[in-house]
Design an enzyme around this catalytic site. Structure first.
Site, PDB file in Angstrom:
ATOM      1  N   HIS A 170       0.853  -1.187   0.000  1.00 44.17           N
ATOM      2  CA  HIS A 170       0.000   0.000   0.000  1.00 44.17           C
ATOM      3  C   HIS A 170       0.895   1.245   0.000  1.00 44.17           C
ATOM      4  CE1 HIS A 170      -3.575   2.383   0.642  1.00 44.17           C
ATOM      5  NE2 HIS A 170      -2.927   3.046   1.574  1.00 44.17           N
ATOM      6  N   ASP A 201      -5.817  -8.991   6.209  1.00 45.33           N
ATOM      7  CA  ASP A 201      -6.877  -9.554   7.046  1.00 45.33           C
ATOM      8  C   ASP A 201      -8.218  -9.158   6.431  1.00 45.33           C
ATOM      9  OD1 ASP A 201      -7.289  -6.938   7.714  1.00 45.33           O
ATOM     10  OD2 ASP A 201      -6.648  -7.141   9.801  1.00 45.33           O
TER      11      ASP A 201
HETATM   12  C1  GAR Z   1       1.010   0.727  -6.214  1.00 44.76           C
HETATM   13  O1  GAR Z   1       1.429   2.007  -5.878  1.00 44.76           O
HETATM   14  C2  GAR Z   1       0.345   0.036  -5.038  1.00 44.76           C
HETATM   15  O2  GAR Z   1       0.918   0.366  -3.801  1.00 44.76           O
HETATM   16  C3  GAR Z   1      -1.056   0.591  -5.142  1.00 44.76           C
HETATM   17  O3  GAR Z   1      -1.338   0.588  -6.503  1.00 44.76           O
HETATM   18  C4  GAR Z   1      -0.133   0.757  -7.242  1.00 44.76           C
HETATM   19  C5  GAR Z   1      -0.019  -0.376  -8.245  1.00 44.76           C
HETATM   20  O4  GAR Z   1       1.075  -0.184  -9.087  1.00 44.76           O
HETATM   21  N1  GAR Z   1      -1.965  -0.198  -4.390  1.00 44.76           N
HETATM   22  C6  GAR Z   1      -2.973   0.316  -3.697  1.00 44.76           C
HETATM   23  O5  GAR Z   1      -3.236   1.487  -3.666  1.00 44.76           O
HETATM   24  C7  GAR Z   1      -3.800  -0.715  -2.925  1.00 44.76           C
HETATM   25  N2  GAR Z   1      -4.638  -0.055  -1.975  1.00 44.76           N
HETATM   26  P1  GAR Z   1       1.632  -1.361  -9.974  1.00 44.76           P
HETATM   27  O6  GAR Z   1       0.421  -1.960 -10.701  1.00 44.76           O
HETATM   28  O7  GAR Z   1       2.572  -0.697 -10.928  1.00 44.76           O
HETATM   29  O8  GAR Z   1       2.304  -2.351  -9.060  1.00 44.76           O
END
Ligand code: GAR
Length: 200
Positions: A108, A140
């Site tokens: 996250h 969780d």
């Molecule tokens: C990342 O920054 C990840 O932390 C976020 O989405 C992006 C995906 O990037 N996830 C969330 O916000 C989950 N709540 P990616 O597809 O290039 O890995």
């Protein structure tokens, strides 16, 4: 060899960082399957190019648990030991979480418990924090509430936009996600309530 199952919905840069570390032998595991809920996810295409097993299981119009049952069935078919959510923009049902106890990780882009949910980097900028970062945590039944395995901090610069801050955070996500996967796979973690600590 332990087996990873990667779940993604979009760009898949975290998946690619994990895949590079697997290929280089820095993560003691193989990627058994990459599953996307979006047919047009860039990460899904990249996984195919890499010759990995992929599945697209669309979530549109399905009840949460009905969709999750299909995903869990695919993960079991590939005998996945550890599930890695990598930009998987869905909340998991209690059913899913119970099928993989302490075996689901998520990344996250915020220092949880600050700024859970969507647009975490925007939330951080709007709040005016001077430091932001990212969290890898066990999943969780809540939204971004599971026990924290690793975190990394980055400064927020005065001239940051959502994009520049997100890019600074993403670099750290790529680093600590693989670190957390290794800690879990190598059985180096001990659980003390919510606290996840290194074994002696
Ligand atoms: C990342 O920054 C990840 O932390 C976020 O989405 C992006 C995906 O990037 N996830 C969330 O916000 C989950 N709540 P990616 O597809 O290039 O890995």
């Amino acid at each position: 060899m332990k087996k990873l199952g990667i779940l993604l919905s979009g760009r898949g840069s975290n998946f690619e960082a994990i895949a590079r570390n697997v290929q280089a032998g820095r993560i003691p595991a193989e990627i058994a399957v990459v599953i996307s809920n979006k047919p047009d996810a860039v990460g899904l295409a990249r996984a195919k190019e890499m010759g990995l097993q992929t599945r697209c299981i669309t979530s549109k119009g399905k009840e949460r648990e009905a969709f999750d049952r299909q995903v869990v069935a695919a993960l079991k078919e590939f005998r996945v030991d550890l599930v890695c959510l990598a930009g998987f923009m869905r909340i998991l049902s209690p059913y899913f979480v119970r099928e993989f106890p302490r075996r689901i990780l998520n990344v996250h882009p915020a220092l949880l418990p600050a700024f859970p949910g969507e647009n975490a980097q925007r939330q951080a900028l709007d709040y005016g924090v001077k430091f932001a970062g990212c969290t890898v945590h066990l999943v969780d039944e809540g939204v971004d509430t599971g026990p924290i395995v690793c975190q990394a901090v980055v400064p927020v610069e005065d001239n940051d936009t959502e994009q520049t801050l997100a890019a600074r955070i993403l670099k750290e996500e790529h680093r600590i996600y693989s670190e957390a996967i290794c800690l879990l796979l190598e059985d180096r973690l001990r659980y003390d309530g919510r606290r996840v600590v290194l074994k002696d």
